[in-house]
Design an enzyme around this catalytic site. Structure first.
Site, mmCIF file in Angstrom:
data_model
loop_
_atom_site.group_PDB
_atom_site.id
_atom_site.type_symbol
_atom_site.label_atom_id
_atom_site.label_comp_id
_atom_site.label_asym_id
_atom_site.label_seq_id
_atom_site.Cartn_x
_atom_site.Cartn_y
_atom_site.Cartn_z
ATOM 1 N N HIS A 138 86.517 -32.797 19.951
ATOM 2 C CA HIS A 138 85.716 -33.716 20.781
ATOM 3 C C HIS A 138 84.202 -33.456 20.761
ATOM 4 O O HIS A 138 83.409 -34.305 20.366
ATOM 5 C CB HIS A 138 86.201 -33.644 22.231
ATOM 6 C CG HIS A 138 87.656 -33.919 22.396
ATOM 7 N ND1 HIS A 138 88.197 -35.179 22.309
ATOM 8 C CD2 HIS A 138 88.711 -33.094 22.638
ATOM 9 C CE1 HIS A 138 89.503 -35.137 22.499
ATOM 10 N NE2 HIS A 138 89.848 -33.871 22.703
HETATM 11 C C1 BDR Z 1 86.512 -32.547 26.698
HETATM 12 O O1 BDR Z 1 87.162 -31.745 27.681
HETATM 13 C C2 BDR Z 1 87.036 -30.390 27.374
HETATM 14 O O2 BDR Z 1 88.247 -29.727 27.541
HETATM 15 C C3 BDR Z 1 86.501 -30.306 25.970
HETATM 16 O O3 BDR Z 1 85.654 -29.181 25.815
HETATM 17 C C4 BDR Z 1 85.740 -31.592 25.808
HETATM 18 O O4 BDR Z 1 84.419 -31.462 26.278
HETATM 19 C C5 BDR Z 1 87.537 -33.385 25.997
HETATM 20 O O5 BDR Z 1 88.165 -34.224 26.912
#
Ligand code: BDR
Ligand code: CA
Length: 310
Positions: free
Chosen positions: A239
């Site tokens: 992500h």
């Molecule tokens: C986001 O949530 C976190 O767990 C990850 O680092 C990312 O920023 C993804 O949904």
């Protein structure tokens, strides 16, 4: 360009930070600011320092940010990132500490004093930036753009409709979405389109660097979860990497300017980003909502990152 990275490291945050460190100088990366999210802010701050230590970039200051969301109890995600936040990946102990100033004060002063506009990359809950803009809405004009990982149009990853970063602090997200700053949204709409397949991971390992090994191990934190295996049998999304990879190459994603609002009241849909995909709300177009990806580009940037760092 001068920018800061606001982060809750976090395995994919670590990949995103490494991308920035490989491609930008100490003059361009002004600071890492931390926030509670994936892990508590003390663990996340230490992780930011560990990543800088590994990369030989201790000149970049780290400012510890908010320990809890604006109006809610903290929700963390150790079940995804491990109790250390970095999936047990062997980043070294830090030889330096965070700065004495807190992140909210630092960001406020930076925006007040800087002669040029600052870009802000947000990789976690928006608590720090929300707090800055809530107290000083006039500072919005000193921000070049905010590129954030968060939200999604119509689906979530922590509830059926909410993405983790927005769900943790929806009130902060609301302040940022209504701030008037140019906003670029890297939501699940794009992050779910770029998957860390075996071929891509082996190219990263072929660089032969420790950073390459670390990147592959960081991306493995999601891959081992049963719930993720079902949805992404061939690999997982990375992500936060989208945010800094977009700074490296803005042709990574494309999208459209539209209205995005966040739900802060409903029990059922708390934290949902309501994206006006059909342009029917008549509300102000406040967000560049990204929805198309050149997924090969993302992994080329991660491979390049591995080849440029220790
Ligand atoms: C986001 O949530 C976190 O767990 C990850 O680092 C990312 O920023 C993804 O949904
Ligand atoms: Ca994150």
């Amino acid at each position: 360009m001068k920018f800061i990275i606001d982060t809750d490291p976090g395995t994919d945050d670590a990949v995103a930070i490494l991308i920035a460190l490989a491609h930008f100088s100490d003059e361009e990366i002004l600071a890492l600011t931390t926030v509670a999210g994936n892990v508590n802010v003390d663990v996340g701050t230490r992780n930011a320092l560990r990543i800088l230590e590994h990369s030989g970039r201790n000149n970049i200051p780290v400012y510890k940010g908010e320990a809890v969301p604006l109006n809610r109890d903290l929700l963390t995600a150790e079940w995804v990132h491990g109790t250390d936040g970095l999936n047990g990946v062997g980043f070294p102990d830090p030889s330096k500490s965070e700065e004495a100033t807190g992140a909210v004060d630092y960001i406020t002063q930076l925006l007040q004093k800087s002669e040029e506009k600052i870009t802000i990359c947000i990789l976690g809950p928006m608590t720090n930036i929300g707090k800055v803009l809530d107290s000083n809405p006039e500072l919005a004009k000193n921000i070049e753009q905010i590129i954030f990982m968060g939200g999604g149009a119509g689906f979530g990853n922590h509830t059926p409709v909410a993405e983790f970063n927005i769900l943790v602090d929806p009130e902060a997200a609301k302040i940022v979405l209504n701030s008037g700053v140019k906003l670029v949204m890297m939501g699940l709409d794009v992050t779910h389109q770029a998957i860390s397949t075996k071929e891509r991971l082996s190219k990263i390992l072929d660089t032969g660097t420790l950073t390459g090994e670390h990147c592959v191990a960081l991306m493995g934190s999601l891959a081992d979860l049963d719930i993720v295996k079902e949805k992404f049998p061939d690999g997982t999304p990375v992500h936060d990497a989208f945010v800094t990879a977009y700074l490296v190459d803005s042709s990574l994603t494309s999208g459209e300017l539209t209205n995005v609002e966040v739900e802060v009241d409903s029990e059922l849909t708390l934290g949902q980003t309501v994206v006006d995909t059909n342009q029917i709300s008549g509300r102000s177009k406040n967000v560049y909502w990204m929805n198309k990806v050149d997924d090969e580009k993302l992994f080329n940037i991660i491979t390049k990152t591995a080849s440029l760092l220790p």
